[in-house]
Motif scaffolding. Sequence first.
Motif, PDB file in Angstrom:
ATOM      1  N   LEU A 239      34.203   3.706  26.768  1.00 30.21           N
ATOM      2  CA  LEU A 239      33.657   3.993  28.089  1.00 30.21           C
ATOM      3  C   LEU A 239      34.442   5.109  28.771  1.00 30.21           C
ATOM      4  O   LEU A 239      35.637   5.266  28.557  1.00 30.21           O
ATOM      5  N   TYR A 242      37.511   4.889  32.049  1.00 27.92           N
ATOM      6  CA  TYR A 242      37.958   3.514  31.857  1.00 27.92           C
ATOM      7  C   TYR A 242      39.435   3.569  31.514  1.00 27.92           C
ATOM      8  O   TYR A 242      39.824   3.484  30.361  1.00 27.92           O
ATOM      9  N   GLY A 257      31.784   0.915  34.067  1.00 30.62           N
ATOM     10  CA  GLY A 257      31.092   0.325  32.927  1.00 30.62           C
ATOM     11  C   GLY A 257      29.669   0.766  32.706  1.00 30.62           C
ATOM     12  O   GLY A 257      29.078   0.433  31.670  1.00 30.62           O
ATOM     13  N   ASN A 258      29.067   1.509  33.651  1.00 27.81           N
ATOM     14  CA  ASN A 258      27.690   1.958  33.437  1.00 27.81           C
ATOM     15  C   ASN A 258      27.413   3.194  34.295  1.00 27.81           C
ATOM     16  O   ASN A 258      28.242   3.611  35.119  1.00 27.81           O
ATOM     17  N   ASP A 259      26.230   3.763  34.114  1.00 30.30           N
ATOM     18  CA  ASP A 259      25.899   5.026  34.781  1.00 30.30           C
ATOM     19  C   ASP A 259      25.793   4.858  36.292  1.00 30.30           C
ATOM     20  O   ASP A 259      26.231   5.735  37.059  1.00 30.30           O
ATOM     21  N   TRP A 262      29.126   4.838  37.788  1.00 25.29           N
ATOM     22  CA  TRP A 262      29.689   6.188  37.805  1.00 25.29           C
ATOM     23  C   TRP A 262      29.235   6.942  39.052  1.00 25.29           C
ATOM     24  O   TRP A 262      30.029   7.601  39.730  1.00 25.29           O
ATOM     25  N   ASP A 282      25.324  10.329  31.558  1.00 30.50           N
ATOM     26  CA  ASP A 282      25.441   9.152  30.697  1.00 30.50           C
ATOM     27  C   ASP A 282      26.839   9.111  30.086  1.00 30.50           C
ATOM     28  O   ASP A 282      27.619  10.061  30.172  1.00 30.50           O
ATOM     29  N   ASN A 283      27.133   7.994  29.454  1.00 30.62           N
ATOM     30  CA  ASN A 283      28.485   7.782  28.935  1.00 30.62           C
ATOM     31  C   ASN A 283      28.841   8.779  27.841  1.00 30.62           C
ATOM     32  O   ASN A 283      29.983   9.237  27.748  1.00 30.62           O
TER      33      ASN A 283
END
Length: 411
Positions: A239, A242, A257-259, A262, A282-283
Amino acid sequence: MQPEREPGPGPLAGLKVIDLTTSYAGPTAAMYLADLGADVIKVERPRTGDDARWWGPPFVDSRSAWFASANRNKRSVGIDLRQPDGLTTLRTLLATADVFIENLNPAKLQSAKIDPDTLRQGFPRLIYCAISGFGLTGPDRLLPGYDLVAQARSGLMSVTGAEGGTPQRVSTALSDIVTGMCAALAISAAVVRQREQGTGDLIDMSLLDCDLALMAPRIAAYLAGAPEPAPSGGTDSVLAVYQTFSTADRELAVAIGNDAMWMRFCHAVGLPHLAADKTLADNEGRRHHRGVIVQEVEARLRKRPAKEWLGVLAEAQVPCSLVQGLSEVVADPQVTARGALLPVPGTDGRMHSVHSPFRLASVKRPRNSASPERSAHTAEVLREHGFSSKDIETLAASGAIEVIEHRGTGR
């Protein structure tokens, strides 16, 4: 004020466990079973007892803090397994036991005829849990194993440490504690079938296997084509972002942990241009541009103290934490609210153990008797198993058992 309730019996009430382990993994497994209500009888060597009794300093009234942290809610029986009468005494205890946990050398087990094959043939209902460094099978099954060795061999050390630095051991008894947890889980599962069908089982636990389980995501990623990882200070997670960052005064861990998280993070810390950058949406994109992101984020976070950022990120629902030292951990409001620190009875608050990581609604207060003094319950336990006072005196005189009367050693 209403009087405090006695601890609930727990779902494993009525389960009898013979704990023939030393050091940390096996005692941890047995302690968790005891926390859940099992009657754990800790069998120790006369005169010396469990190796962990001597792990220190610190000691409180000659009691090792390490030993106390893995041996609450047990009774101690001193038996010399080098003597035939000692082995006979142990087998008498096993005849009515539900679970047997050991971490002895296989050769010693076989010579004493308490190896898995022998005991399972004699006691088919018994759940036998063998804890070792490398397991009961394979070319290295006879090698001794300790926490450090397991961390090194499993690859765990190879990914731990500062970027560009040397591999480091996770600085706690990680392998031992996780192995103890996993053993307690497997034993509890076997108990379900034992109670339903009356059958036992052989549980083969190793420190290496448990550390490999901890490394599962890293191993899976490597075998799927990711580069072999190296120590990176925690900055190479799958990730992004992180990791920890320096603020104006101390380190802050941020876990995105996710878009959507972010986007919230960028706006909360005043970096809206990063949120607007479609290459970072996106990641995968954030991982590709991790270096640039980290520079900008750290430059921003350095402008304010960590506690201010904690408030900002909490309001934005972005997971984060100060990188706390133990002096802060033991005073953490969440830790204290959860009752995570258990004062060891009889030490006037000078010694604590840590609450098991599970909490059951049926157990209103945790079981919390102090770790037992060596051989303090030998006579009590043997009487429960049909030994007369004369039998106990004879065995003690021969050295097959050790009987030491201690005050305040009740269960």
